[in-house]
Design a protein around this motif. Sequence first.
Motif, PDB file in Angstrom:
ATOM      1  N   ILE B 149      91.838  46.175  57.075  1.00  5.66           N
ATOM      2  CA  ILE B 149      92.390  44.832  57.327  1.00  5.66           C
ATOM      3  C   ILE B 149      93.919  44.862  57.231  1.00  5.66           C
ATOM      4  O   ILE B 149      94.622  44.629  58.215  1.00  5.66           O
ATOM      5  CB  ILE B 149      91.849  43.789  56.309  1.00  5.66           C
ATOM      6  CG1 ILE B 149      90.320  43.786  56.244  1.00  5.66           C
ATOM      7  CG2 ILE B 149      92.433  42.400  56.599  1.00  5.66           C
ATOM      8  CD1 ILE B 149      89.618  42.940  57.248  1.00  5.66           C
ATOM      9  N   HIS B 150      94.451  45.174  56.048  1.00  8.80           N
ATOM     10  CA  HIS B 150      95.887  44.911  55.847  1.00  8.80           C
ATOM     11  C   HIS B 150      96.774  45.917  56.569  1.00  8.80           C
ATOM     12  O   HIS B 150      97.870  45.560  57.013  1.00  8.80           O
ATOM     13  CB  HIS B 150      96.239  44.764  54.364  1.00  8.80           C
ATOM     14  CG  HIS B 150      96.011  45.973  53.522  1.00  8.80           C
ATOM     15  ND1 HIS B 150      96.897  47.003  53.471  1.00  8.80           N
ATOM     16  CD2 HIS B 150      94.992  46.297  52.691  1.00  8.80           C
ATOM     17  CE1 HIS B 150      96.434  47.930  52.637  1.00  8.80           C
ATOM     18  NE2 HIS B 150      95.276  47.525  52.150  1.00  8.80           N
ATOM     19  N   GLU B 151      96.298  47.149  56.753  1.00  6.02           N
ATOM     20  CA  GLU B 151      97.120  48.096  57.532  1.00  6.02           C
ATOM     21  C   GLU B 151      97.131  47.711  59.002  1.00  6.02           C
ATOM     22  O   GLU B 151      98.143  47.872  59.692  1.00  6.02           O
ATOM     23  CB  GLU B 151      96.613  49.541  57.351  1.00  6.02           C
ATOM     24  CG  GLU B 151      97.092  50.131  56.045  1.00  6.02           C
ATOM     25  CD  GLU B 151      96.846  51.639  55.946  1.00  6.02           C
ATOM     26  OE1 GLU B 151      96.340  52.246  56.914  1.00  6.02           O
ATOM     27  OE2 GLU B 151      97.157  52.187  54.867  1.00  6.02           O
ATOM     28  N   HIS B 152      96.011  47.189  59.463  1.00  7.32           N
ATOM     29  CA  HIS B 152      95.952  46.733  60.858  1.00  7.32           C
ATOM     30  C   HIS B 152      97.025  45.685  61.135  1.00  7.32           C
ATOM     31  O   HIS B 152      97.675  45.698  62.187  1.00  7.32           O
ATOM     32  CB  HIS B 152      94.561  46.176  61.152  1.00  7.32           C
ATOM     33  CG  HIS B 152      94.425  45.556  62.508  1.00  7.32           C
ATOM     34  ND1 HIS B 152      94.363  46.293  63.668  1.00  7.32           N
ATOM     35  CD2 HIS B 152      94.365  44.252  62.901  1.00  7.32           C
ATOM     36  CE1 HIS B 152      94.254  45.479  64.714  1.00  7.32           C
ATOM     37  NE2 HIS B 152      94.256  44.241  64.275  1.00  7.32           N
ATOM     38  N   PHE B 153      97.195  44.764  60.174  1.00  8.37           N
ATOM     39  CA  PHE B 153      98.176  43.690  60.375  1.00  8.37           C
ATOM     40  C   PHE B 153      99.541  44.041  59.780  1.00  8.37           C
ATOM     41  O   PHE B 153     100.493  43.288  59.954  1.00  8.37           O
ATOM     42  CB  PHE B 153      97.661  42.388  59.748  1.00  8.37           C
ATOM     43  CG  PHE B 153      96.469  41.795  60.469  1.00  8.37           C
ATOM     44  CD1 PHE B 153      96.625  41.219  61.720  1.00  8.37           C
ATOM     45  CD2 PHE B 153      95.203  41.825  59.901  1.00  8.37           C
ATOM     46  CE1 PHE B 153      95.539  40.665  62.389  1.00  8.37           C
ATOM     47  CE2 PHE B 153      94.111  41.275  60.568  1.00  8.37           C
ATOM     48  CZ  PHE B 153      94.280  40.697  61.812  1.00  8.37           C
ATOM     49  N   ASN B 154      99.591  45.158  59.052  1.00 10.06           N
ATOM     50  CA  ASN B 154     100.823  45.577  58.386  1.00 10.06           C
ATOM     51  C   ASN B 154     101.382  44.460  57.494  1.00 10.06           C
ATOM     52  O   ASN B 154     102.552  44.088  57.584  1.00 10.06           O
ATOM     53  CB  ASN B 154     101.863  46.025  59.442  1.00 10.06           C
ATOM     54  CG  ASN B 154     102.998  46.819  58.805  1.00 10.06           C
ATOM     55  OD1 ASN B 154     102.831  47.404  57.732  1.00 10.06           O
ATOM     56  ND2 ASN B 154     104.156  46.822  59.449  1.00 10.06           N
ATOM     57  N   GLU B 155     100.476  43.905  56.690  1.00  5.85           N
ATOM     58  CA  GLU B 155     100.857  42.823  55.774  1.00  5.85           C
ATOM     59  C   GLU B 155     100.356  43.164  54.375  1.00  5.85           C
ATOM     60  O   GLU B 155      99.465  43.999  54.203  1.00  5.85           O
ATOM     61  CB  GLU B 155     100.222  41.494  56.212  1.00  5.85           C
ATOM     62  CG  GLU B 155     100.700  40.969  57.553  1.00  5.85           C
ATOM     63  CD  GLU B 155     102.028  40.217  57.482  1.00  5.85           C
ATOM     64  OE1 GLU B 155     102.641  40.176  56.387  1.00  5.85           O
ATOM     65  OE2 GLU B 155     102.452  39.692  58.527  1.00  5.85           O
ATOM     66  N   SER B 156     100.902  42.482  53.376  1.00  4.27           N
ATOM     67  CA  SER B 156     100.508  42.704  51.985  1.00  4.27           C
ATOM     68  C   SER B 156      99.054  42.273  51.761  1.00  4.27           C
ATOM     69  O   SER B 156      98.648  41.195  52.218  1.00  4.27           O
ATOM     70  CB  SER B 156     101.447  41.899  51.087  1.00  4.27           C
ATOM     71  OG  SER B 156     100.804  41.550  49.900  1.00  4.27           O
ATOM     72  N   PRO B 157      98.261  43.112  51.066  1.00 10.72           N
ATOM     73  CA  PRO B 157      96.843  42.762  50.853  1.00 10.72           C
ATOM     74  C   PRO B 157      96.662  41.375  50.217  1.00 10.72           C
ATOM     75  O   PRO B 157      95.692  40.682  50.532  1.00 10.72           O
ATOM     76  CB  PRO B 157      96.343  43.858  49.897  1.00 10.72           C
ATOM     77  CG  PRO B 157      97.278  45.007  50.088  1.00 10.72           C
ATOM     78  CD  PRO B 157      98.603  44.421  50.484  1.00 10.72           C
ATOM     79  N   GLY B 158      97.585  40.965  49.370  1.00  7.79           N
ATOM     80  CA  GLY B 158      97.433  39.681  48.672  1.00  7.79           C
ATOM     81  C   GLY B 158      97.267  38.491  49.603  1.00  7.79           C
ATOM     82  O   GLY B 158      96.642  37.488  49.231  1.00  7.79           O
ATOM     83  N   LEU B 159      97.821  38.595  50.805  1.00  4.85           N
ATOM     84  CA  LEU B 159      97.724  37.478  51.762  1.00  4.85           C
ATOM     85  C   LEU B 159      96.301  37.260  52.267  1.00  4.85           C
ATOM     86  O   LEU B 159      96.005  36.234  52.875  1.00  4.85           O
ATOM     87  CB  LEU B 159      98.624  37.741  52.975  1.00  4.85           C
ATOM     88  CG  LEU B 159     100.126  37.729  52.724  1.00  4.85           C
ATOM     89  CD1 LEU B 159     100.880  38.190  53.973  1.00  4.85           C
ATOM     90  CD2 LEU B 159     100.574  36.325  52.329  1.00  4.85           C
ATOM     91  N   PHE B 160      95.441  38.238  52.047  1.00  5.53           N
ATOM     92  CA  PHE B 160      94.089  38.181  52.615  1.00  5.53           C
ATOM     93  C   PHE B 160      93.027  37.795  51.592  1.00  5.53           C
ATOM     94  O   PHE B 160      91.859  37.680  51.930  1.00  5.53           O
ATOM     95  CB  PHE B 160      93.726  39.548  53.230  1.00  5.53           C
ATOM     96  CG  PHE B 160      94.648  39.968  54.337  1.00  5.53           C
ATOM     97  CD1 PHE B 160      94.477  39.461  55.618  1.00  5.53           C
ATOM     98  CD2 PHE B 160      95.702  40.839  54.102  1.00  5.53           C
ATOM     99  CE1 PHE B 160      95.328  39.833  56.647  1.00  5.53           C
ATOM    100  CE2 PHE B 160      96.560  41.222  55.125  1.00  5.53           C
ATOM    101  CZ  PHE B 160      96.381  40.715  56.402  1.00  5.53           C
ATOM    102  N   ARG B 161      93.427  37.602  50.329  1.00  5.14           N
ATOM    103  CA  ARG B 161      92.445  37.427  49.251  1.00  5.14           C
ATOM    104  C   ARG B 161      91.664  36.118  49.402  1.00  5.14           C
ATOM    105  O   ARG B 161      92.251  35.031  49.384  1.00  5.14           O
ATOM    106  CB  ARG B 161      93.142  37.428  47.892  1.00  5.14           C
ATOM    107  CG  ARG B 161      92.163  37.303  46.713  1.00  5.14           C
ATOM    108  CD  ARG B 161      92.897  37.069  45.393  1.00  5.14           C
ATOM    109  NE  ARG B 161      93.621  38.246  44.950  1.00  5.14           N
ATOM    110  CZ  ARG B 161      93.086  39.224  44.221  1.00  5.14           C
ATOM    111  NH1 ARG B 161      91.819  39.141  43.836  1.00  5.14           N
ATOM    112  NH2 ARG B 161      93.808  40.252  43.853  1.00  5.14           N
ATOM    113  N   PRO B 162      90.332  36.180  49.527  1.00  9.83           N
ATOM    114  CA  PRO B 162      89.521  34.957  49.499  1.00  9.83           C
ATOM    115  C   PRO B 162      89.194  34.598  48.049  1.00  9.83           C
ATOM    116  O   PRO B 162      89.043  35.482  47.203  1.00  9.83           O
ATOM    117  CB  PRO B 162      88.250  35.360  50.251  1.00  9.83           C
ATOM    118  CG  PRO B 162      88.123  36.838  49.995  1.00  9.83           C
ATOM    119  CD  PRO B 162      89.513  37.393  49.743  1.00  9.83           C
ATOM    120  N   ALA B 163      89.116  33.309  47.760  1.00  8.05           N
ATOM    121  CA  ALA B 163      88.861  32.867  46.379  1.00  8.05           C
ATOM    122  C   ALA B 163      87.370  32.745  46.089  1.00  8.05           C
ATOM    123  O   ALA B 163      86.968  32.733  44.917  1.00  8.05           O
ATOM    124  CB  ALA B 163      89.545  31.529  46.132  1.00  8.05           C
ATOM    125  N   ALA B 164      86.573  32.641  47.127  1.00 11.34           N
ATOM    126  CA  ALA B 164      85.121  32.478  46.941  1.00 11.34           C
ATOM    127  C   ALA B 164      84.457  32.672  48.293  1.00 11.34           C
ATOM    128  O   ALA B 164      85.109  32.551  49.340  1.00 11.34           O
ATOM    129  CB  ALA B 164      84.797  31.078  46.411  1.00 11.34           C
TER     130      ALA B 164
END
Lengths: 322, 322
Positions: B149-164
């Motif tokens: 996911i995050h390497e594909h978008f080249n973004e910080s993993p934290g932006l993708f975190r789901p809460a539930a």
Amino acid sequence: MINETIQLYDNRPDVTLTSYVLYDSPELLGGKKRPAVLVCPGGGYMNCSDREAEPVALRFASMGYHAFVLRYSTYFRGENMMINPEEEMELNPDSVYPAPMRDIGKAFLYIHSMADKWLVDTSKIALCGFSAGAHNSAMYSVYWNDPVIHEHFNESPGLFRPAAAILGYGIYDYHLMANTDFDEIDPFAGVLRKAASIAFFGTAEPDEKMLDIASPSKHVGPDTPPCFIWATTEDTLVPVQNSCVMAAALSAAGIPFEVHIYEKGPHGLSLGTQATAGSLFETNAASSQWVQAVEKWLEYRFALPLKEKPFWMEEAEKSAPK
Amino acid sequence: MINETIQLYDNRPDVTLTSYVLYDSPELLGGKKRPAVLVCPGGGYMNCSDREAEPVALRFASMGYHAFVLRYSTYFRGENMMINPEEEMELNPDSVYPAPMRDIGKAFLYIHSMADKWLVDTSKIALCGFSAGAHNSAMYSVYWNDPVIHEHFNESPGLFRPAAAILGYGIYDYHLMANTDFDEIDPFAGVLRKAASIAFFGTAEPDEKMLDIASPSKHVGPDTPPCFIWATTEDTLVPVQNSCVMAAALSAAGIPFEVHIYEKGPHGLSLGTQATAGSLFETNAASSQWVQAVEKWLEYRFALPLKEKPFWMEEAEKSAPK
């Protein structure tokens, strides 16, 4: 969804209808029309409370009904202002009787005119009001086929017929209000009652005739729609006795009705959940059950026209070997 | 409300995010941010079902949360088409793994970018998926911090975190699916399973490695969010065993979870009410209780930031004589 805000009169930006019209799909009703609920927020005829507007419409939309919010004529003309008890209130002729209930009539005409585009079943439009919005909805429910509405618009009375009314913590007998010493209960209630009276009657001291006209419980008749009444006994702004009297009037007239009076909870609970609250004071888990009750009650007459089986099952049965 | 449909990639009109962003008011949260629920409809990776889209979003909106519907990559590219069991299916490279779960990542990035305008609390974004949408949501829940996911978008993993994650009648173990003879249960189920396999794996016969990658129950770990799992035992398209296995995996990993497995009801109930039904077959009063259960469950972590008292009460207390 079609979410639009429509100004109902050219020269009155404060009177608006906001639509929450559901998206139809071949997987859902496939072009069949749906019932609708028209929400009238409260606010003592001073304004229309946001707490009794969009979040309530969304709850009805989530039941499968189109929903609308009507911001009817109020003293502050749609501005979010507070009354100042120190200042004399000037008269606003736009907010006095019968303007607010005529606005409901105008909304009915508008919804009828859009029924084919929006897929609204106009024989199934319910009103849902709170506090002053419940008074306005109850007034409309007893006057919808009176000349005060249809002669004003020069339209056929049938266009104005509501199919049901859902009334939360409203005033239904103004004599009861006149005989209550609100200053004794709560000084804030006294100030509000006076302000609401100037907003709706144009005077702090309406005469007996006006009190009678503005008491929907006195005018329940065979054309009054089925009513769902709810309130809390702890309400210090609108005595719960109003709901009891309205229930008695409906019962006496043989109109179908349902009543839920909860013991706990202040005036103005709206849904009673976090969705309509600005503070925990405005939530109450027990009293919020009125929404589950009204969902069942609406289904008695508003159940969606569902087929027995999904289309793919019908297809499979057709093509199955006999 | 802000109700917009946003195309998430320039060249892909089929992948869209539809917003149901709640109107804020000084009477409600007064500028504070709200949690959100991102709804992923099912449809066997062939399409995204309207029955698991807007009406579900509206139910979460009625709880006081912003809601979104994601129409992720599917075989029929957003067209409402049916599979023809007589025809060989061509491969659609756009719908195969990992495209659908990357679309959830893209939606997270978009919601983060709009958080200040829409007043979204990005630390509280839940996923809610059904059937293939539940599989997609469960996949995302175990892979959101994986390079896929995050390497594909080249973004910080934290932006993708789901809460539930709220998961209804999904596939969580593809080995279970491979070992079930669907043709024996229901010929329609066999056809669907094969089509869904071509849509998601790009082949009707995925190898063991692919089955393992696509089985979220095998990849639950410390970063998997709390999960709410529900299903019905009568489901003939996705064996309920999937939900049991997923619950066991969450339990073993010490992830907070809740499970509601109802005895009655077919695959694809969605809300189980008339609001999401095209026919009575798609309703079930008992199983529809999952919505009440999830409303309570979400409040454990998503309760809105309400004050103790409304502003007018605070004002009155300040000005009251001591």
